[in-house]
Write a protein that holds these residues in place. Structure first.
Motif, PDB file in Angstrom:
ATOM      1  N   TRP A  50      15.824 -22.499 -11.174  1.00 41.46           N
ATOM      2  CA  TRP A  50      15.752 -23.869 -11.765  1.00 41.46           C
ATOM      3  C   TRP A  50      14.675 -24.388 -12.619  1.00 41.46           C
ATOM      4  O   TRP A  50      15.196 -24.512 -13.643  1.00 41.46           O
ATOM      5  CB  TRP A  50      16.423 -24.598 -11.046  1.00 41.46           C
ATOM      6  CG  TRP A  50      17.476 -23.986  -9.619  1.00 41.46           C
ATOM      7  CD1 TRP A  50      17.129 -24.510  -8.808  1.00 41.46           C
ATOM      8  CD2 TRP A  50      19.051 -24.205 -10.471  1.00 41.46           C
ATOM      9  NE1 TRP A  50      18.540 -24.088  -8.172  1.00 41.46           N
ATOM     10  CE2 TRP A  50      19.288 -24.176  -9.089  1.00 41.46           C
ATOM     11  CE3 TRP A  50      19.888 -24.236 -11.595  1.00 41.46           C
ATOM     12  CZ2 TRP A  50      20.799 -23.824  -8.698  1.00 41.46           C
ATOM     13  CZ3 TRP A  50      20.791 -23.604 -11.203  1.00 41.46           C
ATOM     14  CH2 TRP A  50      21.322 -23.547  -9.946  1.00 41.46           C
ATOM     15  N   PHE A 105      23.610 -27.714 -14.582  1.00 42.24           N
ATOM     16  CA  PHE A 105      24.654 -26.416 -13.919  1.00 42.24           C
ATOM     17  C   PHE A 105      26.204 -26.993 -12.602  1.00 42.24           C
ATOM     18  O   PHE A 105      26.932 -26.313 -12.344  1.00 42.24           O
ATOM     19  CB  PHE A 105      23.765 -25.227 -13.107  1.00 42.24           C
ATOM     20  CG  PHE A 105      24.830 -24.954 -12.302  1.00 42.24           C
ATOM     21  CD1 PHE A 105      25.141 -23.122 -13.383  1.00 42.24           C
ATOM     22  CD2 PHE A 105      25.422 -24.116 -11.273  1.00 42.24           C
ATOM     23  CE1 PHE A 105      26.068 -22.405 -13.045  1.00 42.24           C
ATOM     24  CE2 PHE A 105      25.688 -23.025 -10.654  1.00 42.24           C
ATOM     25  CZ  PHE A 105      26.859 -22.352 -11.741  1.00 42.24           C
ATOM     26  N   TRP A 115      26.184 -19.305  -6.656  1.00 44.80           N
ATOM     27  CA  TRP A 115      25.785 -21.256  -6.765  1.00 44.80           C
ATOM     28  C   TRP A 115      26.380 -21.699  -5.467  1.00 44.80           C
ATOM     29  O   TRP A 115      25.509 -21.799  -4.112  1.00 44.80           O
ATOM     30  CB  TRP A 115      25.785 -21.521  -7.789  1.00 44.80           C
ATOM     31  CG  TRP A 115      25.608 -23.788  -7.552  1.00 44.80           C
ATOM     32  CD1 TRP A 115      24.624 -23.855  -7.737  1.00 44.80           C
ATOM     33  CD2 TRP A 115      26.598 -24.232  -8.138  1.00 44.80           C
ATOM     34  NE1 TRP A 115      24.027 -25.183  -7.636  1.00 44.80           N
ATOM     35  CE2 TRP A 115      25.713 -25.507  -7.388  1.00 44.80           C
ATOM     36  CE3 TRP A 115      28.065 -24.422  -7.677  1.00 44.80           C
ATOM     37  CZ2 TRP A 115      26.179 -27.129  -7.711  1.00 44.80           C
ATOM     38  CZ3 TRP A 115      27.879 -25.575  -7.301  1.00 44.80           C
ATOM     39  CH2 TRP A 115      27.601 -26.943  -7.134  1.00 44.80           C
ATOM     40  N   THR A 123      21.203 -17.782 -14.282  1.00 45.64           N
ATOM     41  CA  THR A 123      22.190 -18.173 -13.496  1.00 45.64           C
ATOM     42  C   THR A 123      23.888 -17.102 -13.020  1.00 45.64           C
ATOM     43  O   THR A 123      24.160 -16.441 -14.387  1.00 45.64           O
ATOM     44  CB  THR A 123      23.837 -19.250 -13.433  1.00 45.64           C
ATOM     45  OG1 THR A 123      24.026 -19.516 -15.283  1.00 45.64           O
ATOM     46  CG2 THR A 123      22.850 -20.451 -12.959  1.00 45.64           C
ATOM     47  N   VAL A 139      19.755 -22.345 -17.790  1.00 52.09           N
ATOM     48  CA  VAL A 139      20.775 -22.605 -16.653  1.00 52.09           C
ATOM     49  C   VAL A 139      21.062 -20.978 -17.302  1.00 52.09           C
ATOM     50  O   VAL A 139      22.508 -20.275 -16.378  1.00 52.09           O
ATOM     51  CB  VAL A 139      22.013 -23.321 -17.066  1.00 52.09           C
ATOM     52  CG1 VAL A 139      23.386 -23.665 -16.199  1.00 52.09           C
ATOM     53  CG2 VAL A 139      21.405 -24.510 -15.887  1.00 52.09           C
ATOM     54  N   ILE A 161      17.685 -19.706  -6.114  1.00 51.55           N
ATOM     55  CA  ILE A 161      18.111 -19.326  -7.913  1.00 51.55           C
ATOM     56  C   ILE A 161      17.072 -20.612  -8.702  1.00 51.55           C
ATOM     57  O   ILE A 161      16.851 -21.067  -8.282  1.00 51.55           O
ATOM     58  CB  ILE A 161      19.404 -20.335  -8.379  1.00 51.55           C
ATOM     59  CG1 ILE A 161      20.240 -19.576  -7.358  1.00 51.55           C
ATOM     60  CG2 ILE A 161      19.674 -20.065  -9.749  1.00 51.55           C
ATOM     61  CD1 ILE A 161      22.307 -20.821  -7.130  1.00 51.55           C
TER      62      ILE A 161
END
Length: 610
Positions: free
Chosen positions: A354, A365, A333, A467, A463, A352
Motif C-alpha cells: 500500500w 481501493f 484483496w 493491486t 492502487v 499488499i
C-alpha cells in the motif's frame, strides 16, 4: 494563484519529469543469471535445533548439518493437487509442495495463453518450492529426521482437494515415526500438520520448521521504485519488506552457515516472498513464538525464508504435533482480508504494498472494489471513484474556483502594479497584498485543491499499479487491460492501417501515443484555459506546453490511471465552468484563446472592475 504557488506546481511537474527520464535512461541493473537446477543439499531445508529444552525458543545452525547433495529424481512419485483455484502436485521426495499453478489467472490477456505458474520443482527453469521437517536436537543426528530428499510414503489419501486431505509417513528405523498431514481450502491456503511419535527408549529433542526456497530472482521482476518485490514478513505487528539486493548483502552468519537475518517472533507473524501479483507465505500457528529467518546462498543464488518453532523434548511413548499454514497464490484483496479478519492472520492485508500513503490507498481501493462489485466494470468504477472524490472536495473546490475567477479579473490591475513597481520587489509585494485585501481575494486558495490532488493522484497510481484486481481488467473497446498502457497508437492511425502498433515501452510507443493519452492532453488543455495564465512570459510558455508534455509522458502509464486523470480533468472543467458562470463570468475557451474568458454581459453586475 500567485507566482510562488505557480513555481511550486512547476517544480513538482519538472521533478516528476526528471524522475521519469532518469528511470528510462538509467534502469536498475539486471542480475546475472544463476543455475536454476543446482542440486538440493541436506543443509537446504534442514536447520538444526540447538536447545533441548521444550519451552526454549528455536534457533537454526545450518553449519552443523551434513549430507550428500542430490537433485530432484525425475521419476519421484507425486500426489495431485486439485482445487477450484489451484492445480499442481506434491513430490514425495522431501514431501515438497513444488508444483503449483493458478487456475484463474493467465500469463496474458489471450484466453489461450498458459495459466500462471507459481511454484516449480528442481529441474525446471525457476525452482521455487516449500519444504517442511524437523531440525535435530539432543540425541539426534541429521540422518534421524526427514530432510529435503527423504522419500515419504502415502498413508492416506490420493489427491489433495479441499474435501480430501492426504497424510504422508516416514519411519526413521530408530524409534521415530514422522507424519505430515496436508490439507487445502478452496482459495490459496494450505495447512500442514506435522507430528512425530517416539517409539524408542530415549528422550530426544527436535524443532519443527518450514522453508520457502527460491532459486534466483523471478524472471518478471519489475525493479520499479513504486513496487516492493522480494522478501516480506510480519513480526508482532511490525512489517518488514526486504529487497533481493539487500538479502544478497547480508553478512555471513556463523549460526546459520550462510548470510542470514534472524528475527524472534513472540506472538504473531509470518514470512515469505511477494511478487507483483502473487505471494508465498509461511504462517506458523499464531500465538506461539518462532524464529523467522531470511537467508541467501551466494554460491547457488538461492533465496530462502524459514520459520523455526520452539524446540521440544519428546520422551518415549510421546507424540508432538506442530501446525503451520502456507499461503501460495494470488494477492486478491478480498481473499487476503478474509484470512486476516476471519482466520486470524495478523496484518495479512499489509502483504499488499500500500506504500507510504496507506491511509489513502487502503480506503481508496476499498471504495474502488465496492464500486467494481456494484457496476461490474473496473474502468467505470475508476470514473465513479473520481466523481466521488470530486464531490467530497466540492466545497473546497468552490471557494478555489471563485477565487481563481476573481484573480483572473484582477489581472489587468496586477499588471499595472508590476509596471509601476518595476524592480522594487518589496513595493510590488506590498501593493499586491493591499489589492488582495481590498478585493478580499486569497491567491493561495486556488492551489489548495491541486495540492490535495497530488497525494490522491499518487495513491490511486499506487492502487492501480500494485493491486491484482486491475490486472487484465477490460474497460471499453480496445482497452482490454487497465493495468497496461493504451494499446492503440498514432503509428497505425489507431488501428486504421494494418501494421501493428509499436511494442509498449519502446521509443516509438512513447512518440506515437494512443487515444487515451491524446484525450488526456486535450482535457488538460481545456482545464488550463479556465485558470489565470502566468504573467511571466517564460512561465506562460511552460504552462502552455505542459498539457502536451504530460500527454507524451503518461502515454506509457497504466490505462486505468490515464482514465482517472481524464475523468478528473473533465469533471474539474465542468465544475469550474459552472461555478464561474454562477459568479457572472462567461469562460471563452474556444474563442480568443489568449484572453481565457470574457465577462458575460447578460450576467448581473457584481460591482467589480473589468
Amino acid at each position: 494563484m500567485d507566482d510562488q504557488n505557480k513555481n511550486l506546481i512547476l517544480a513538482t511537474a519538472l521533478s516528476f519529469l526528471v524522475i521519469l527520464v532518469w528511470f528510462v535512461l538509467f534502469p536498475p541493473p539486471e542480475t546475472a543469471p544463476t543455475d536454476p537446477n543446482a542440486p538440493i543439499t541436506a543443509t537446504e531445508g534442514q536447520p538444526t535445533a540447538s536447545t533441548p529444552s521444550a519451552d526454549a525458543p528455536a534457533s537454526t545452525a545450518g553449519a552443523a548439518a551434513t549430507g550428500t547433495e542430490t537433485a530432484e529424481t525425475p521419476d519421484a512419485p507425486r500426489l495431485d493437487i486439485e482445487t477450484p483455484s489451484l492445480t499442481g502436485t506434491v513430490s514425495l521426495q522431501g514431501g515438497r509442495i513444488d508444483e503449483l499453478l493458478l487456475k484463474n489467472y493467465r500469463e496474458t490477456i489471450d484466453p489461450a495463453s498458459d495459466i500462471v505458474r507459481l511454484l516449480s520443482p528442481v529441474g525446471g527453469e525457476t525452482p521455487y518450492y516449500a519444504l517442511y521437517g524437523w531440525a535435530p536436537g539432543a540425541g539426534l543426528t541429521i540422518d534421524d529426521v526427514p530432510g529435503a530428499n527423504t522419500l515419504w510414503q502415502v498413508e492416506s489419501g490420493e489427491t489433495l482437494t479441499p474435501d480430501s486431505p492426504v497424510t504422508l509417513v516416514w519411519d526413521n528405523g530408530a524409534g521415530l515415526i514422522f507424519r505430515r498431514e496436508l490439507s487445502v481450502d478452496e482459495d490459496f491456503m494450505f495447512s500442514v500438520r506435522q507430528s512425530v511419535e517416539n517409539t524408542g527408549e530415549a528422550t530426544v529433542s527436535l524443532a519443527p520448521y518450514g522453508i520457502l526456497a527460491r532459486h534466483g530472482r523471478p524472471d518478471d521482476l519489475k525493479n520499479f521504485f513504486i513496487l516492493h518485490e522480494g522478501l516480506i514478513g510480519m513480526a508482532d505487528g511490525t512489517l518488514s519488506e526486504i529487497d533481493y539486493d539487500d538479502v544478497e548483502e547480508y553478512e555471513f552468519n556463523p549460526r546459520e552457515g550462510a548470510p542470514a537475518e534472524v528475527t524472534q517472533v513472540n506472538d504473531n507473524g509470518w514470512i515469505g516472498f511477494t511478487d507483483h501479483y502473487w505471494m508465498t507465505t509461511l504462517i506458523p500457528e499464531q500465538g506461539n513464538p518462532f524464529k523467522a529467518v531470511s537467508k541467501y546462498d551466494p554460491q547457488r543464488g538461492i533465496f530462502q525464508t524459514e520459520t523455526v518453532q520452539a524446540t521440544r523434548s519428546l520422551a518415549p511413548g510421546e507424540t508432538s504435533v506442530a501446525e503451520t499454514r502456507l499461503f501460495a497464490g494470488a494477492k486478491e484483496w478480498a481473499t487476503i482480508r478474509n484470512y486476516e479478519n476471519e482466520e486470524g492472520v495478523q496484518g495479512f492485508l499489509d502483504s499488499i504494498d500500500w506504500g507510504w500513503f496507506f491511509f489513502l490507498t487502503k480506503p481508496i481501493f476499498a471504495v474502488l472494489h465496492w464500486l467494481n462489485a456494484l457496476i461490474g466494470n473496473m474502468g467505470w468504477a475508476i470514473i465513479g471513484l473520481t466523481l466521488l472524490i470530486k464531490v467530497v472536495l466540492l466545497p473546497l473546490a468552490y471557494k478555489s474556483y471563485v477565487s481563481m475567477a476573481k484573480m483572473k479579473e484582477l489581472q489587468p490591475e496586477m499588471e499595472k502594479i508590476k509596471e509601476s513597481a518595476g524592480d522594487d520587489r518589496q513595493k510590488l509585494q506590498q501593493e499586491m497584498m493591499a489589492l488582495y485585501k481590498k478585493e478580499k481575494v486569497n491567491p493561495a486558495s486556488g492551489c489548495l485543491p491541486i495540492l490535495l490532488q497530488i497525494p490522491i493522484f499518487f495513491s490511486l497510481y499506487k492502487v492501480i499499479f500494485v493491486t491484482l484486481e486491475l490486472r487484465h481488467a477490460p474497460w471499453i473497446g480496445w482497452i482490454n487491460d487497465l493495468s497496461a498502457p493504451d494499446p492503440s497508437s498514432l503509428y497505425n492511425l489507431w488501428g486504421v492501417f494494418p501494421w501493428p502498433a509499436p511494442e509498449p515501452g519502446s521509443i516509438l510507443a512513447l512518440i506515437f501515443i494512443g487515444i487515451l493519452p491524446l484525450c488526456l492532453g486535450v482535457s488538460m488543455w481545456l482545464q488550463q484555459k479556465l485558470n489565470p495564465s502566468p504573467t511571466d512570459p517564460t512561465q506562460k510558455m511552460i504552462f502552455a506546453w505542459m498539457p502536451w508534455v504530460f500527454m507524451f509522458m503518461l502515454g506509457s502509464f497504466a490505462s486505468g490511471l490515464v482514465v482517472y486523470w481524464i475523468a478528473n480533468n473533465v469533471i474539474t472543467f465542468t465544475q469550474q465552468y459552472l461555478i464561474m458562470r454562477s459568479q457572472g463570468y462567461k469562460p471563452d475557451v474556444f474563442g480568443n484563446i489568449m484572453s481565457g474568458f470574457k465577462r458575460d454581459k447578460a450576467a448581473p453586475d457584481t460591482g467589480k472592475k473589468k
